[in-house]
Structure formats: C-alpha cells, structure tokens
Design a protein around this motif. Structure first.
Motif, PDB file in Angstrom:
ATOM      1  N   PRO A 161      55.056  33.787  45.553  1.00  0.00           N
ATOM      2  CA  PRO A 161      54.098  34.913  45.485  1.00  0.00           C
ATOM      3  C   PRO A 161      53.114  34.889  44.965  1.00  0.00           C
ATOM      4  CG  PRO A 161      56.832  34.390  44.627  1.00  0.00           C
ATOM      5  CD  PRO A 161      56.080  32.886  44.497  1.00  0.00           C
ATOM      6  N   SER A 162      52.867  34.037  43.658  1.00  0.00           N
ATOM      7  CA  SER A 162      51.640  34.609  42.908  1.00  0.00           C
ATOM      8  C   SER A 162      50.541  34.300  43.803  1.00  0.00           C
ATOM      9  CB  SER A 162      51.215  34.646  41.271  1.00  0.00           C
ATOM     10  OG  SER A 162      52.148  32.879  41.142  1.00  0.00           O
ATOM     11  N   ASN A 163      50.254  32.992  44.743  1.00  0.00           N
ATOM     12  CA  ASN A 163      49.982  32.219  44.856  1.00  0.00           C
ATOM     13  C   ASN A 163      49.274  32.953  46.650  1.00  0.00           C
ATOM     14  OD1 ASN A 163      47.645  29.887  45.987  1.00  0.00           O
ATOM     15  ND2 ASN A 163      49.733  28.743  45.730  1.00  0.00           N
ATOM     16  N   LEU A 164      50.449  33.623  47.243  1.00  0.00           N
ATOM     17  CA  LEU A 164      50.782  34.674  47.972  1.00  0.00           C
ATOM     18  C   LEU A 164      48.958  35.192  48.139  1.00  0.00           C
ATOM     19  CD1 LEU A 164      51.632  35.584  51.075  1.00  0.00           C
ATOM     20  CD2 LEU A 164      53.040  36.258  49.961  1.00  0.00           C
ATOM     21  N   TRP A 165      49.104  35.819  46.601  1.00  0.00           N
ATOM     22  CA  TRP A 165      48.390  37.404  46.637  1.00  0.00           C
ATOM     23  C   TRP A 165      46.821  37.102  46.204  1.00  0.00           C
ATOM     24  CZ3 TRP A 165      50.215  41.410  49.401  1.00  0.00           C
ATOM     25  CH2 TRP A 165      51.889  40.992  49.476  1.00  0.00           C
TER      26      TRP A 165
ATOM     27  N   MET B   1      43.707  42.466  28.302  1.00  0.00           N
ATOM     28  CA  MET B   1      42.668  43.129  28.943  1.00  0.00           C
ATOM     29  C   MET B   1      42.651  42.345  29.842  1.00  0.00           C
ATOM     30  SD  MET B   1      41.167  45.699  30.559  1.00  0.00           S
ATOM     31  CE  MET B   1      40.571  46.234  28.328  1.00  0.00           C
ATOM     32  N   ILE B   2      42.594  42.493  31.650  1.00  0.00           N
ATOM     33  CA  ILE B   2      42.790  41.241  33.074  1.00  0.00           C
ATOM     34  C   ILE B   2      41.304  40.974  33.198  1.00  0.00           C
ATOM     35  CG2 ILE B   2      45.005  41.393  33.286  1.00  0.00           C
ATOM     36  CD1 ILE B   2      44.215  43.406  35.918  1.00  0.00           C
ATOM     37  N   THR B   3      41.383  40.700  33.456  1.00  0.00           N
ATOM     38  CA  THR B   3      39.460  39.757  34.383  1.00  0.00           C
ATOM     39  C   THR B   3      39.566  39.751  35.736  1.00  0.00           C
ATOM     40  OG1 THR B   3      40.800  37.821  35.031  1.00  0.00           O
ATOM     41  CG2 THR B   3      39.846  37.442  32.944  1.00  0.00           C
ATOM     42  N   CYS B   4      39.022  39.882  36.385  1.00  0.00           N
ATOM     43  CA  CYS B   4      38.762  40.471  38.179  1.00  0.00           C
ATOM     44  C   CYS B   4      39.633  39.405  38.379  1.00  0.00           C
ATOM     45  CB  CYS B   4      37.044  40.157  38.433  1.00  0.00           C
ATOM     46  SG  CYS B   4      36.125  41.609  37.418  1.00  0.00           S
ATOM     47  N   LYS B   5      39.947  37.915  37.991  1.00  0.00           N
ATOM     48  CA  LYS B   5      40.355  37.399  39.016  1.00  0.00           C
ATOM     49  C   LYS B   5      41.551  37.477  38.935  1.00  0.00           C
ATOM     50  CE  LYS B   5      40.330  31.853  38.456  1.00  0.00           C
ATOM     51  NZ  LYS B   5      40.286  30.801  38.158  1.00  0.00           N
ATOM     52  N   LYS B   6      42.265  38.264  37.881  1.00  0.00           N
ATOM     53  CA  LYS B   6      43.457  38.724  37.833  1.00  0.00           C
ATOM     54  C   LYS B   6      43.994  39.708  39.166  1.00  0.00           C
ATOM     55  CE  LYS B   6      46.052  35.608  35.196  1.00  0.00           C
ATOM     56  NZ  LYS B   6      45.659  35.341  34.172  1.00  0.00           N
ATOM     57  N   ALA B   7      42.164  40.533  38.563  1.00  0.00           N
ATOM     58  CA  ALA B   7      42.579  42.265  39.139  1.00  0.00           C
ATOM     59  C   ALA B   7      42.958  41.235  40.909  1.00  0.00           C
ATOM     60  CB  ALA B   7      41.764  43.189  38.447  1.00  0.00           C
ATOM     61  N   GLY B   8      42.155  40.951  41.562  1.00  0.00           N
ATOM     62  CA  GLY B   8      41.393  40.145  42.717  1.00  0.00           C
ATOM     63  C   GLY B   8      42.871  40.632  43.777  1.00  0.00           C
ATOM     64  N   PRO B   9      43.806  39.471  43.034  1.00  0.00           N
ATOM     65  CA  PRO B   9      45.000  39.300  43.821  1.00  0.00           C
ATOM     66  C   PRO B   9      46.189  40.811  43.052  1.00  0.00           C
ATOM     67  CG  PRO B   9      44.890  37.414  42.677  1.00  0.00           C
ATOM     68  CD  PRO B   9      43.502  38.047  41.934  1.00  0.00           C
ATOM     69  N   LEU B  10      46.207  41.461  42.144  1.00  0.00           N
ATOM     70  CA  LEU B  10      47.431  42.026  42.205  1.00  0.00           C
ATOM     71  C   LEU B  10      47.068  42.931  42.576  1.00  0.00           C
ATOM     72  CD1 LEU B  10      47.673  42.505  37.496  1.00  0.00           C
ATOM     73  CD2 LEU B  10      48.960  41.616  39.718  1.00  0.00           C
ATOM     74  N   ILE B  11      45.469  43.611  43.101  1.00  0.00           N
ATOM     75  CA  ILE B  11      45.506  44.695  44.380  1.00  0.00           C
ATOM     76  C   ILE B  11      46.090  44.314  45.202  1.00  0.00           C
ATOM     77  CG2 ILE B  11      43.551  46.444  45.126  1.00  0.00           C
ATOM     78  CD1 ILE B  11      41.248  45.438  42.907  1.00  0.00           C
ATOM     79  N   GLU B  12      45.618  42.887  45.999  1.00  0.00           N
ATOM     80  CA  GLU B  12      46.444  43.158  46.906  1.00  0.00           C
ATOM     81  C   GLU B  12      47.982  43.182  47.203  1.00  0.00           C
ATOM     82  OE1 GLU B  12      44.094  42.422  49.361  1.00  0.00           O
ATOM     83  OE2 GLU B  12      42.450  41.744  48.334  1.00  0.00           O
ATOM     84  N   LYS B  13      48.390  42.661  46.153  1.00  0.00           N
ATOM     85  CA  LYS B  13      50.080  42.760  46.161  1.00  0.00           C
ATOM     86  C   LYS B  13      49.939  44.025  45.515  1.00  0.00           C
ATOM     87  CE  LYS B  13      53.686  41.015  43.030  1.00  0.00           C
ATOM     88  NZ  LYS B  13      54.731  40.889  42.015  1.00  0.00           N
ATOM     89  N   GLU B  14      50.037  44.811  45.268  1.00  0.00           N
ATOM     90  CA  GLU B  14      50.416  46.460  45.019  1.00  0.00           C
ATOM     91  C   GLU B  14      50.288  47.589  46.458  1.00  0.00           C
ATOM     92  OE1 GLU B  14      48.131  49.382  42.842  1.00  0.00           O
ATOM     93  OE2 GLU B  14      49.029  50.065  42.096  1.00  0.00           O
ATOM     94  N   GLU B  15      49.499  47.194  47.197  1.00  0.00           N
ATOM     95  CA  GLU B  15      49.451  47.435  48.679  1.00  0.00           C
ATOM     96  C   GLU B  15      50.854  47.133  49.059  1.00  0.00           C
ATOM     97  OE1 GLU B  15      46.691  48.692  50.946  1.00  0.00           O
ATOM     98  OE2 GLU B  15      44.999  47.853  49.097  1.00  0.00           O
ATOM     99  N   PHE B  16      51.844  46.273  48.873  1.00  0.00           N
ATOM    100  CA  PHE B  16      52.960  45.922  49.253  1.00  0.00           C
ATOM    101  C   PHE B  16      53.943  45.724  49.207  1.00  0.00           C
ATOM    102  CE2 PHE B  16      49.539  43.635  52.543  1.00  0.00           C
ATOM    103  CZ  PHE B  16      50.284  44.617  53.104  1.00  0.00           C
TER     104      PHE B  16
END
Lengths: 186, 77
Positions: A161-165, B1-16
C-alpha cells in the motif's frame, strides 16, 4: 471415451465480450486499431488454449486475464522503443534545466477545465498516461482512471500500500508536467 | 515532522482513504509551512478529476458490427 472436459460453447464470445474487452484495451492503449487487434488476439489465444481453461474462473475473468497480459506485452514493446528519456519530466539532457523554468510560466494544471465532452482534453490526458513508465501505467489507470479499490490494485500489481501512493505521487507529478506542456504549448 | 518526500504520497492517499491520526496531524503541520506541498495538494485534487476524463467506459465505446464479424471470421480460420 467421452471427453472429461465439458465442451465449451464459444460461438457467442465475440458478441458477449468483445465490447467490454475493447473498452478495457482502449483505455490502456489509446488507439482504436490497436485495441481492436488486442481483442482479436485475445480471442485467438483463448481458443488456442481452451483446454487450459478448466472452468475455475468465469469465461469473462479468463478472457480479461489474457487481454491484460497482451496489454502489458504491448507496453513493454513500447517502452523498449523509447529512445528519449522522459522528456515530460523536464530532465531532457540536451535542453537542460532551462526548459523546466520556461515551462512553468506557460500555464497551470489548475487552469484546465474538467470537461468530459472535450475530446482534445481526453486525447491529451491519454497521451500523457501513455508516456508514463510501463510499470506505472497499469497502476495509474486502475487506481486513478477506473478508481478501483486500493487493495485490489496492490494485489494485482504485487505492490505494498505505501508503494502504491509513492508510485501514484510520482506518476501524477509527471502527468502534471506533461499535461501543462501538452495543453498550453499547442 | 514529516518531509516533503513523505508528504507527497500522503496527499495522494488522503484523496481516497482515511489517514491515521498521527499521519493526518503530521501532514497538516507540514502543509502549514510548506508552500510547495500546499500548492501541490490543490493541483492534486484537480489532477485526479482531470485524469478521470480519460476513462473510455464513460462513453462506452463499441466495436462496430463489421469489426465484430471480421474478428469472428479470423477465429474460424
């Protein structure tokens, strides 16, 4: 000796399944003739390998699994033909960084209106999806275009899942740049 | 604190999907000070809408009868 396997009636397959197979293929290859050929090849392979179909799944599932493999084969061939690095990322070595800066001024993705009737927009989006690396394409189409469940997409593409995002995020950045370029340059 | 690298995928995940409380807070804090990610978040939602335009099943394209017959003929050979 009677055949253990039940004879399968294949005469209605084209009428029953060709439209859904065609739609699936068209979304993924963005070319009518090519999508049609892939559907035809799918039926040919299915009939050739009919003894391998043991009724474990439905005919529909089985046909789709053949088509999916054919689509991936096509993407691989397409990928191996690519000579340029991903230019839409702006990492083009010939032109260097300047292009990235130049591009930023042209227009923003937020200015593009969402319009399902706009064929040009569809073409631009599908074109940009085609430019994605082969491994990302199926994931992006399944998750973002067809909006399938994340668990399903992960299972099908064998990713976590983390890879997916992470993949979705990288792909979307490429799509964003590609779309801005395609939309505002023409 | 999270980094941009972590924030990007979280932004995507939060949409779904729903984020865990910790990740939700981490992302919120990050977006509060990172203009780049905040800007991306706006684009991201719009981009998801745009990408859906690419779905052909919305318009259910079909093969013509002639094309279907052509496939049938090939299969008989």
């Amino acid at each position: 000796m009677p055949n253990v396997e039940q004879a399968i009636d294949t005469s209605g397959w084209v009428d029953d399944y060709s439209d859904m197979l065609y739609n699936f293929a068209l979304t993924r290859v963005n070319d009518h003739e090519l999508a049609k050929d892939l559907v035809q090849d799918t039926f040919v392979s299915a009939l050739k390998g009919i003894d391998k179909f043991q009724g474990k799944s439905t005919v529909k599932t089985w046909l789709f699994s053949i088509l999916k493999r054919k689509v991936i084969d096509h993407w691989r061939k397409q990928e191996s033909r690519k000579t340029k690095p991903m230019s839409s990322l702006g990492t083009d070595s010939e032109t260097g960084e300047q292009k990235v800066i130049e591009r930023q001024n042209k227009g923003a993705v937020s200015e593009i209106e969402v319009d399902y009737e706009n064929k040009e927009l569809r073409t631009a989006i599908m074109g940009c999806i085609q430019d994605l690396p082969e491994k990302w394409k199926g994931i992006v189409i399944d998750k973002l275009v067809e909006e399938r469940k994340s668990e399903e997409v992960c299972k099908e593409h064998d990713i976590t899942p983390s890879n997916l995002w992470v993949i979705i995020h990288r792909a979307k950045i490429q799509l964003k740049n590609c779309l801005q370029q395609k939309w505002f340059d023409s | 604190m999270i980094t941009c690298k972590k924030a990007g995928p979280l932004i995507e995940k939060e949409e779904f999907e729903k984020l865990s409380l910790m990740k939700k807070i981490g992302l919120k804090l990050h977006l509060a000070w990172c203009k780049l990610c905040k800007g991306y978040k706006k684009d991201s939602t719009h981009l998801n809408e745009l990408i859906k335009v690419g779905d052909t099943s919305q318009s259910t394209m079909k093969l013509s009868q002639a094309e279907k017959s052509e496939i049938k003929e090939k299969l008989v050979q």
